[in-house]
Write a protein that holds these residues in place. Structure first.
Motif, PDB file in Angstrom:
ATOM      1  N   GLY A  25       0.817  -1.211   0.000  1.00 17.48           N
ATOM      2  CA  GLY A  25       0.000   0.000   0.000  1.00 17.48           C
ATOM      3  C   GLY A  25       0.850   1.259   0.000  1.00 17.48           C
ATOM      4  N   ILE A  26       1.934   1.241   0.781  1.00 18.45           N
ATOM      5  CA  ILE A  26       2.853   2.389   0.811  1.00 18.45           C
ATOM      6  C   ILE A  26       3.513   2.566  -0.552  1.00 18.45           C
ATOM      7  CG2 ILE A  26       5.015   3.240   1.802  1.00 18.45           C
ATOM      8  CD1 ILE A  26       4.155   1.853   4.436  1.00 18.45           C
ATOM      9  N   LEU A  27       3.886   1.456  -1.181  1.00 18.98           N
ATOM     10  CA  LEU A  27       4.484   1.507  -2.516  1.00 18.98           C
ATOM     11  C   LEU A  27       3.523   2.141  -3.513  1.00 18.98           C
ATOM     12  CD1 LEU A  27       6.770   0.579  -4.528  1.00 18.98           C
ATOM     13  CD2 LEU A  27       5.471  -1.547  -4.778  1.00 18.98           C
ATOM     14  N   LEU A  28       2.270   1.708  -3.481  1.00 22.99           N
ATOM     15  CA  LEU A  28       1.257   2.241  -4.401  1.00 22.99           C
ATOM     16  C   LEU A  28       1.018   3.721  -4.144  1.00 22.99           C
ATOM     17  CD1 LEU A  28      -0.737   1.264  -6.639  1.00 22.99           C
ATOM     18  CD2 LEU A  28      -2.442   1.010  -4.836  1.00 22.99           C
TER      19      LEU A  28
ATOM     20  N   ILE B  51      -5.922   6.057  -0.806  1.00 18.43           N
ATOM     21  CA  ILE B  51      -5.197   4.803  -1.035  1.00 18.43           C
ATOM     22  C   ILE B  51      -4.812   4.172   0.298  1.00 18.43           C
ATOM     23  CG2 ILE B  51      -3.055   3.794  -1.927  1.00 18.43           C
ATOM     24  CD1 ILE B  51      -3.202   5.850  -4.218  1.00 18.43           C
ATOM     25  N   THR B  52      -4.269   4.992   1.214  1.00 19.74           N
ATOM     26  CA  THR B  52      -3.866   4.490   2.536  1.00 19.74           C
ATOM     27  C   THR B  52      -5.059   3.911   3.291  1.00 19.74           C
ATOM     28  OG1 THR B  52      -2.065   6.094   2.675  1.00 19.74           O
ATOM     29  CG2 THR B  52      -2.825   5.128   4.734  1.00 19.74           C
ATOM     30  N   GLN B  53      -6.171   4.630   3.271  1.00 17.10           N
ATOM     31  CA  GLN B  53      -7.366   4.178   3.984  1.00 17.10           C
ATOM     32  C   GLN B  53      -7.936   2.901   3.379  1.00 17.10           C
ATOM     33  OE1 GLN B  53      -9.942   7.622   3.860  1.00 17.10           O
ATOM     34  NE2 GLN B  53      -8.498   8.867   5.024  1.00 17.10           N
ATOM     35  N   LYS B  54      -7.942   2.811   2.055  1.00 17.91           N
ATOM     36  CA  LYS B  54      -8.501   1.633   1.403  1.00 17.91           C
ATOM     37  C   LYS B  54      -7.627   0.398   1.645  1.00 17.91           C
ATOM     38  CE  LYS B  54     -11.682   1.126  -0.532  1.00 17.91           C
ATOM     39  NZ  LYS B  54     -12.222   1.187  -1.881  1.00 17.91           N
ATOM     40  N   VAL B  55      -6.305   0.564   1.599  1.00 15.10           N
ATOM     41  CA  VAL B  55      -5.397  -0.561   1.865  1.00 15.10           C
ATOM     42  C   VAL B  55      -5.617  -1.072   3.287  1.00 15.10           C
ATOM     43  CG1 VAL B  55      -2.987  -1.210   2.187  1.00 15.10           C
ATOM     44  CG2 VAL B  55      -3.670   0.108   0.182  1.00 15.10           C
ATOM     45  N   LYS B  56      -5.754  -0.162   4.244  1.00 19.73           N
ATOM     46  CA  LYS B  56      -5.986  -0.547   5.629  1.00 19.73           C
ATOM     47  C   LYS B  56      -7.291  -1.325   5.759  1.00 19.73           C
ATOM     48  CE  LYS B  56      -6.182   1.354  10.325  1.00 19.73           C
ATOM     49  NZ  LYS B  56      -6.120   2.598  11.151  1.00 19.73           N
TER      50      LYS B  56
ATOM     51  N   ASP C 198      -5.308  14.159  -1.433  1.00 20.60           N
ATOM     52  CA  ASP C 198      -6.547  13.491  -1.029  1.00 20.60           C
ATOM     53  C   ASP C 198      -6.575  12.048  -1.529  1.00 20.60           C
ATOM     54  OD1 ASP C 198      -7.375  15.809   0.158  1.00 20.60           O
ATOM     55  OD2 ASP C 198      -8.786  16.380  -1.421  1.00 20.60           O
ATOM     56  N   ILE C 199      -6.165  11.845  -2.768  1.00 22.72           N
ATOM     57  CA  ILE C 199      -6.180  10.497  -3.337  1.00 22.72           C
ATOM     58  C   ILE C 199      -5.148   9.612  -2.646  1.00 22.72           C
ATOM     59  CG2 ILE C 199      -5.736   9.161  -5.441  1.00 22.72           C
ATOM     60  CD1 ILE C 199      -7.012  11.465  -7.002  1.00 22.72           C
ATOM     61  N   CYS C 200      -3.997  10.173  -2.311  1.00 24.56           N
ATOM     62  CA  CYS C 200      -2.995   9.401  -1.546  1.00 24.56           C
ATOM     63  C   CYS C 200      -3.576   8.939  -0.214  1.00 24.56           C
ATOM     64  CB  CYS C 200      -1.747  10.238  -1.317  1.00 24.56           C
ATOM     65  SG  CYS C 200      -0.721  10.458  -2.791  1.00 24.56           S
ATOM     66  N   SER C 201      -4.325   9.815   0.448  1.00 25.56           N
ATOM     67  CA  SER C 201      -4.975   9.442   1.715  1.00 25.56           C
ATOM     68  C   SER C 201      -6.013   8.356   1.491  1.00 25.56           C
ATOM     69  CB  SER C 201      -5.635  10.673   2.362  1.00 25.56           C
ATOM     70  OG  SER C 201      -4.677  11.638   2.714  1.00 25.56           O
TER      71      SER C 201
END
Length: 295
Positions: free
Chosen positions: A203-206, A285-290, A280-283
């Protein structure tokens, strides 16, 4: 795609049971035969009898959705279920099978912006412009080790599921060309994909790859800031020049410095605008991976 070093597990009886409908030999550089078996568009098997290897190419996400789409969420529990189901089908433990090709992505709900506006704001990634073979609803950056794809999924969901979403859907994914990038975050075998720490690292990589995109926030197009058009146009122009192999090392260095200056101007424009769609989109991505890696 995963590799099994035991091609004997696919006998004719088993192939018939799992419904393979294609089975043919192909000469590989005149040295070895490859036997291809196609169960479906999203489930293919390749045997290399000489080296006793077997490759399984399978899209678990689409298989989970009756092979129609990958526009829904596909979480760790779903993946674990599909792996266990495949192991039962093949009668083989797949957990230690090495991953030879891999694709990972997330679907994001866009409540405040359209997918088209986000895609139109994407300019460059690592000094490369997007591939030109796709329309405005798809952006792809091809690099030596991986491919980044960003595209809208709303229309696919409407066609495949027959529903009209109240929001737009954007998919961000990274696909391997070589496994080096994924290996560095712990993706080695099937078992590693069941590890929450590895999923967090992916997720961090993405997220970092999306953050590394040179992004021109759409609202900036409405602003009357001096040299805006020049900064944007020059950024792409200088990037194309830097990529030319025939330029001398000295000239490339000069071009790289000019590119850096223009990139700095672009970032200044974004700060003045005060709208941070990319962040916003980076956030998201982090939330969705979690969310997806939760069992």
């Amino acid at each position: 795609e995963m590799c099994i070093r035991d091609s004997s597990l696919l006998d004719k009886a088993l192939l018939h049971t799992i419904g393979c409908n294609i089975n043919y030999n192909v000469q590989d550089n005149g040295e070895s035969n490859r036997i291809y078996h196609k169960v479906s568009d999203n489930f293919k098997i390749t045997q290399l009898p000489k080296s006793k290897r077997l490759f399984i190419e399978i899209n678990f996400h689409k298989i989970h959705n009756s092979e129609s789409h990958n526009g829904s969420d596909f979480n760790l529990s779903n993946f674990s279920f599909q792996i266990n189901k495949l192991e039962e089908l093949l009668g083989h433990n797949l957990k230690k099978c090495r991953i030879s090709n891999f694709e990972y992505g997330v679907n994001l709900k866009l409540l405040n912006y359209s997918a088209r506006a986000v895609l139109n704001s994407i300019l460059l990634f690592r000094k490369k412009i997007p591939s030109s073979k796709f329309d405005g609803n798809f952006k792809e950056f091809v690099h030596a080790d991986f491919i980044i794809k960003i595209y809208g999924k709303t229309e696919q969901i409407r066609k495949c599921m027959g529903i009209r979403l109240e929001y737009e859907l954007l998919r961000v994914e990274i696909k391997s060309k070589k496994m080096r990038t994924f290996n560095t975050v712990g993706v080695i075998d099937v078992n590693s994909l069941l590890n929450i720490e590895v999923l967090d690292s992916m997720g961090i990589l993405l997220k970092n790859d999306f953050k590394g995109i040179v992004y021109f926030d759409h609202p900036l197009a409405q602003m009357k800031l001096s040299r805006k058009e020049e900064s944007l146009g020059s950024l792409v122009k200088w990037t194309e020049k830097i990529a030319r192999r025939e330029d001398s090392a000295k000239e490339k260095n000069t071009l790289a410095m000019a590119y850096k200056r223009r990139l700095g101007k672009l970032k200044s424009l974004r700060r003045e605008c005060g709208v941070h769609v990319q962040d916003d989109i980076c956030s998201m991505i982090t939330q969705k991976v979690k969310k997806l890696r939760s069992k």
